[in-house]
Every structure is written in C-alpha cells, then in structure tokens.
Design a protein around this motif. Sequence first.
Motif, PDB file in Angstrom:
ATOM      1  N   GLN A  57       0.861  -1.185   0.000  1.00 13.05           N
ATOM      2  CA  GLN A  57       0.000   0.000   0.000  1.00 13.05           C
ATOM      3  C   GLN A  57       0.893   1.228   0.000  1.00 13.05           C
ATOM      4  N   LEU A  58       0.709   2.086  -0.996  1.00 13.15           N
ATOM      5  CA  LEU A  58       1.599   3.235  -1.138  1.00 13.15           C
ATOM      6  C   LEU A  58       0.878   4.383  -1.827  1.00 13.15           C
ATOM      7  N   GLU A  59       0.533   5.380  -1.046  1.00 12.16           N
ATOM      8  CA  GLU A  59      -0.016   6.633  -1.565  1.00 12.16           C
ATOM      9  C   GLU A  59       1.118   7.647  -1.517  1.00 12.16           C
ATOM     10  N   VAL A  60       1.638   8.009  -2.690  1.00 11.57           N
ATOM     11  CA  VAL A  60       2.872   8.795  -2.748  1.00 11.57           C
ATOM     12  C   VAL A  60       2.725  10.187  -2.153  1.00 11.57           C
ATOM     13  N   THR A  61       1.498  10.698  -2.032  1.00  9.98           N
ATOM     14  CA  THR A  61       1.294  12.035  -1.480  1.00  9.98           C
ATOM     15  C   THR A  61       1.136  12.027   0.035  1.00  9.98           C
ATOM     16  N   LYS A 106      -1.401  22.497  -7.415  1.00 15.82           N
ATOM     17  CA  LYS A 106      -0.936  21.838  -6.193  1.00 15.82           C
ATOM     18  C   LYS A 106      -1.258  20.349  -6.198  1.00 15.82           C
ATOM     19  N   GLU A 107      -2.455  20.006  -6.655  1.00 17.68           N
ATOM     20  CA  GLU A 107      -2.859  18.598  -6.692  1.00 17.68           C
ATOM     21  C   GLU A 107      -1.964  17.798  -7.632  1.00 17.68           C
ATOM     22  N   VAL A 108      -1.699  18.345  -8.811  1.00 19.84           N
ATOM     23  CA  VAL A 108      -0.880  17.644  -9.804  1.00 19.84           C
ATOM     24  C   VAL A 108       0.575  17.544  -9.331  1.00 19.84           C
ATOM     25  N   VAL A 113       5.481  15.501  -8.631  1.00 18.30           N
ATOM     26  CA  VAL A 113       6.774  16.036  -8.206  1.00 18.30           C
ATOM     27  C   VAL A 113       7.066  15.693  -6.745  1.00 18.30           C
ATOM     28  N   PHE A 114       6.247  16.213  -5.843  1.00 18.74           N
ATOM     29  CA  PHE A 114       6.522  16.028  -4.417  1.00 18.74           C
ATOM     30  C   PHE A 114       6.426  14.552  -4.016  1.00 18.74           C
ATOM     31  N   GLY A 115       5.507  13.834  -4.642  1.00 14.86           N
ATOM     32  CA  GLY A 115       5.392  12.407  -4.359  1.00 14.86           C
ATOM     33  C   GLY A 115       6.641  11.654  -4.765  1.00 14.86           C
ATOM     34  N   VAL A 116       7.177  12.006  -5.916  1.00 20.04           N
ATOM     35  CA  VAL A 116       8.414  11.363  -6.387  1.00 20.04           C
ATOM     36  C   VAL A 116       9.567  11.659  -5.437  1.00 20.04           C
TER      37      VAL A 116
END
Length: 245
Positions: A57-61, A106-108, A113-116
Amino acid sequence: MKYALITGANKSIGFETARQLLQQGYYVFLGSRDPQKGEQAVAQLHAEGLPNVEPVQLEVTDGASVSAAREAVGQKTAVLDVLINNAGLSGALPQPAATTEVAVFKEVYDTNVFGVVQVTQAFLDLLRQSAEPRIVNVTSGLGSLTLHTDPTWKYYPVKVAAYNSSKAALNMYTITLAYELRETAFKVNAVDPGYTATDFNHHSGPGTVPDAAARVVKAALLAQNGPTGQFFSDDNAPNTGISPW
C-alpha cells in the motif's frame, strides 16, 4: 535475486512494467494506493505463473503511507535495486496557464513532483545497498522545454499548464539527483513512455502498454556503463532514444 519497487503499479503501464521485470527474474513490490486493487493485480500476476511479487500500500502524497511502505519493504529485503516512480496525475482539464486554479497545480504537483521526491528520499537508503541501483522517473515529452518551443514538434499546441510544468519539474529533479549521485553506481533517468492508450488519457493514445513498459524496463536494466541524468524518448528521438530536455 534483485528487488524492484514500482509506484502506481496496479494497472496500465505500471502493471505491465511489473510483469516484464518479473519475467526478467526480479522480485517486485507492487505499489498501489488502493490495497484491494494492489492485491487483485498481484493475484493476476500469480495466476500467470509469476510468484515473486507482493502488494505494498503506497499513496505517494501521504508521508505516513510512504513511511509504512518503506518499513514493509525493509522487513523483506535490506537491498532495493530498482525504484520506478510511475504514479502520475493529469489533473482536471483543460489547464490554461492564465486561469487554471492554483489548487489544480498543487494537486498535480503533489503526485508528479513532491510524491516522487518523498518516495525517492524514503527508499534511498535501501537503494544505496545495491551494487547497481537504478531510479526511473516516468515522465512525458510534454515536460520538455526544448520540444515545447519547437514549432515543428507534433505536439507543439498541447499546452497543459499544470501537468506539463509538473513533468518539467520532475525532469529537473531527475537531473539534479543524477548529478548528486554521479560518483556512485546509481543511474537516475527519466523515461517518456510515449502517447500510450491507457485510462490516463481515456485510451486515446496510439501506443501500446507493453511497448511503453518496455521503455521503462530498459532504463531499469541499464548496464553500469549506461547513461545517467538523461531523458529517454523513443517517440521524440527515435534514432538515439534520447531527446532534449
């Protein structure tokens, strides 16, 4: 055995990338923000005779989710050989630069970006234990500044402000990270899988998912004398596989 983690891997290009890495003998941690969908994807691969895969389980945000995924992977292996940052978000369309709400940007950016950044930083310690660590950031030709300013480029009119700029930021992060790791065995590259028919674009692309995934896998399997800090795109530079940033 080598180990790989793929984000957003329960369907489409991420799922096919998992399948192809499994066929290459890798053990794959299949990242999915929805645990049930991740389990279903893994069950399908098991049914195909590919046992060395498990869901994560991985939600990058979500920082807590990323930390939990790092803990889960770390309990199974002390070494991660490949990280593929595949999870992506297009955001609500259209996205004119003059009127798209900041909330859409911000959502995108949060995913693309921030998730990566968040996932990469969380797993760098495991990657450093590999003799040949590879990081592949799945990007898009739509993030190339050079291509967007070329009026002969076939996608020249496609100016999607939030998505395109997020991929440009991802490309720069790739360059920066590759530069910082240049004296190590790391290979850090960005791959444009091409305009592929997936849920992401309502199946409008002409490319196939297996071909797109093969491009990602190729970067994941780079030899030690391979390039780093590059943008690979068969669509935009078919003769070299590398197009301008």
